[in-house]
Design a protein around this motif. Structure first.
Motif, short mmCIF file in Angstrom:
data_model
loop_
_atom_site.label_atom_id
_atom_site.label_comp_id
_atom_site.label_asym_id
_atom_site.label_seq_id
_atom_site.Cartn_x
_atom_site.Cartn_y
_atom_site.Cartn_z
N GLN A 1 2.15 6.06 -7.52
CA GLN A 1 1.21 7.05 -8.04
C GLN A 1 1.87 8.41 -8.21
O GLN A 1 1.67 9.11 -9.21
CB GLN A 1 -0.01 7.14 -7.13
CG GLN A 1 -1.13 8.00 -7.68
CD GLN A 1 -2.38 7.90 -6.83
OE1 GLN A 1 -2.33 7.47 -5.68
NE2 GLN A 1 -3.52 8.28 -7.38
N LYS A 2 2.68 8.78 -7.22
CA LYS A 2 3.37 10.07 -7.30
C LYS A 2 4.36 10.10 -8.47
O LYS A 2 4.44 11.09 -9.21
CB LYS A 2 4.10 10.35 -6.00
CG LYS A 2 3.18 10.60 -4.81
CD LYS A 2 3.99 10.85 -3.54
CE LYS A 2 3.10 11.09 -2.34
NZ LYS A 2 3.87 11.29 -1.08
N THR B 1 1.29 4.13 -3.17
CA THR B 1 1.24 5.59 -3.01
C THR B 1 2.43 6.25 -3.69
O THR B 1 2.29 7.28 -4.39
CB THR B 1 1.23 5.96 -1.52
OG1 THR B 1 0.08 5.38 -0.90
CG2 THR B 1 1.20 7.46 -1.33
N GLU B 2 3.61 5.67 -3.52
CA GLU B 2 4.81 6.24 -4.15
C GLU B 2 4.77 6.06 -5.66
O GLU B 2 5.21 6.96 -6.41
CB GLU B 2 6.06 5.59 -3.57
CG GLU B 2 7.35 6.25 -4.02
CD GLU B 2 8.56 5.81 -3.23
OE1 GLU B 2 9.67 6.31 -3.52
OE2 GLU B 2 8.42 4.96 -2.32
N HIS C 1 0.84 -1.20 0.00
CA HIS C 1 0.00 0.00 0.00
C HIS C 1 0.87 1.26 0.00
O HIS C 1 0.56 2.24 -0.69
CB HIS C 1 -0.93 -0.01 1.22
CG HIS C 1 -1.96 -1.10 1.19
ND1 HIS C 1 -3.11 -1.01 0.44
CD2 HIS C 1 -2.00 -2.31 1.80
CE1 HIS C 1 -3.83 -2.11 0.59
NE2 HIS C 1 -3.18 -2.92 1.42
N GLU C 2 1.96 1.23 0.74
CA GLU C 2 2.90 2.35 0.74
C GLU C 2 3.57 2.47 -0.64
O GLU C 2 3.77 3.58 -1.13
CB GLU C 2 3.97 2.15 1.82
CG GLU C 2 3.42 2.12 3.24
CD GLU C 2 4.52 1.89 4.26
OE1 GLU C 2 5.71 2.09 3.93
OE2 GLU C 2 4.20 1.52 5.41
#
Length: 364
Positions: free
Chosen positions: A352-353, A349-350, A345-346
């Motif tokens: 996506q950035k 997020t990265e 999940h972390e």
């Protein structure tokens, strides 16, 4: 530390004193200001030099004492255990690497010894525990249940390396869920508990690669909550145990991934961080993004499917090496994998950035 800046004296001519007197007064005041500024700066530079020298000496002494204390503690415990085994008539294992690299099945020699050294009931439990450990990575309730069971087994078998390193592993998994919930206190408590278990496993058998790997993981996560001195010392300790794990088990992909993470972080150290490391140790850590990429590629070679985190780090290496097109390919591969662990999940997020910056069409 920056030197204090002394404000310039402003010129102010007295009313009625005349133009000539005003100019003379201004020049005199300016010279006086420059003189005081020069003296103050010189004093500040001297004080800064003295402070840096003192701080460097303090860091060096503290870092050396910290690392020495850790190594002395480990050596003392291992010596005690060796004496106990010798007193019981058990010869201590020789640290001969060749003994552990002969061609075998996927199950390592030390794992076979581990399963045969306890009761049949314990051996069966350890096999079941391996399945449960894998499932517990993504199931918080099951993770808590397995943690309770392994804590109980540690009480029953306090000198069994297989029980101990597995207990350390489940502590790490449970700490990850507390991290997700932003419960830093419980996260740190579990990490420290896991460090104790894996250290005990190494005291029992220094040649247990699983204990080395999980000791490195747990120590690395723990020192993130510490000060700069312990973080630097912890980095050296992390590298030492990951190298040993790879030496004992050369086909274990996670160890290469962890080595790559260490190399990547070291390659990106700032000038100030390198200076701090130099003050603590005669030979500060060094690595390159190329070396990190080699380690991540090796991990991918050994475990080629479904490893979201490793794909992300391969992409990050290529970005650092100015290979943006190649990096985007790896980012897209990682993006299309499903999340199966808290870390995923972390990672998402990265991803996506990074994709929004380098390949926004992928997200549409």
């Amino acid at each position: 530390m920056e030197g204090s800046k002394i404000p310039w004296l402003a010129f102010c001519a007295g009313v009625g004193t005349g133009y000539t007197l005003g100019v003379v007064t201004y020049r005199w005041l300016r010279l006086q200001g420059e003189s005081r500024l020069s003296t103050s700066l010189a004093n500040s530079v001297q004080a800064l030099t003295t402070e840096v020298s003192r701080l460097r000496q303090t860091l060096s002494e503290a870092g050396t004492q910290l690392l020495q204390a850790r190594r002395t503690s480990v050596t003392s415990r291992r010596t005690e255990n060796a004496a106990k085994r010798e007193a019981a008539g058990e010869s201590e294992r020789e640290e001969d690497d060749d003994e552990y690299f002969e061609a075998q099945s996927e199950e390592s020699q030390e794992e076979k010894l581990e399963l045969s050294s306890g009761s049949e009931q314990l051996a069966e439990f350890l096999k079941e525990a391996d399945v449960l450990l894998h499932e517990a990575i993504s199931n918080e309730e099951k993770c808590g249940t397995v943690l309770i069971e392994l804590r109980q087994k540690v009480k029953e078998y306090p000198n069994h390396e297989g029980v101990l390193w597995r207990a350390g592993t489940i502590c790490h998994h449970q700490s990850a869920f507390h991290k997700q919930h932003s419960n830093t206190e419980l996260e740190l408590e579990l990490l420290q508990e896991g460090v104790q278990y894996t250290q005990q496993a190494l005291d029992v058998n220094e040649s247990c690669w699983q204990a080395h790997k999980w000791f490195a993981i747990l120590t690395g996560a723990t020192v993130l909550h510490k000060g700069i001195q312990e973080r630097i010392a912890g980095g050296f300790e992390f590298k030492e145990h990951i190298d040993r794990a790879i030496q004992l088990k050369a086909d274990e992909p996670n160890s290469y991934h962890l080595l790559g993470r260490w190399q990547f972080e070291v390659a990106g150290l700032s000038w100030l961080e390198r200076k701090a490391a130099s003050a603590l140790f005669a030979s500060p850590p060094s690595s390159t993004y190329e070396e990190a990429l080699d380690s991540f590629n090796k991990a991918e070679e050994l475990k080629p499917k479904g490893w979201k985190s490793n794909l992300l780090w391969i992409a990050k290496c290529h970005l650092k090496l100015q290979a943006q097109d190649v990096a985007v390919e790896w980012l897209i591969k990682a993006w299309h994998l499903e999340n199966s662990t808290p870390e995923d999940h972390e990672v998402t997020t990265e991803l996506q950035k990074l994709l929004s910056q380098f390949s926004p069409d992928t997200l549409s």
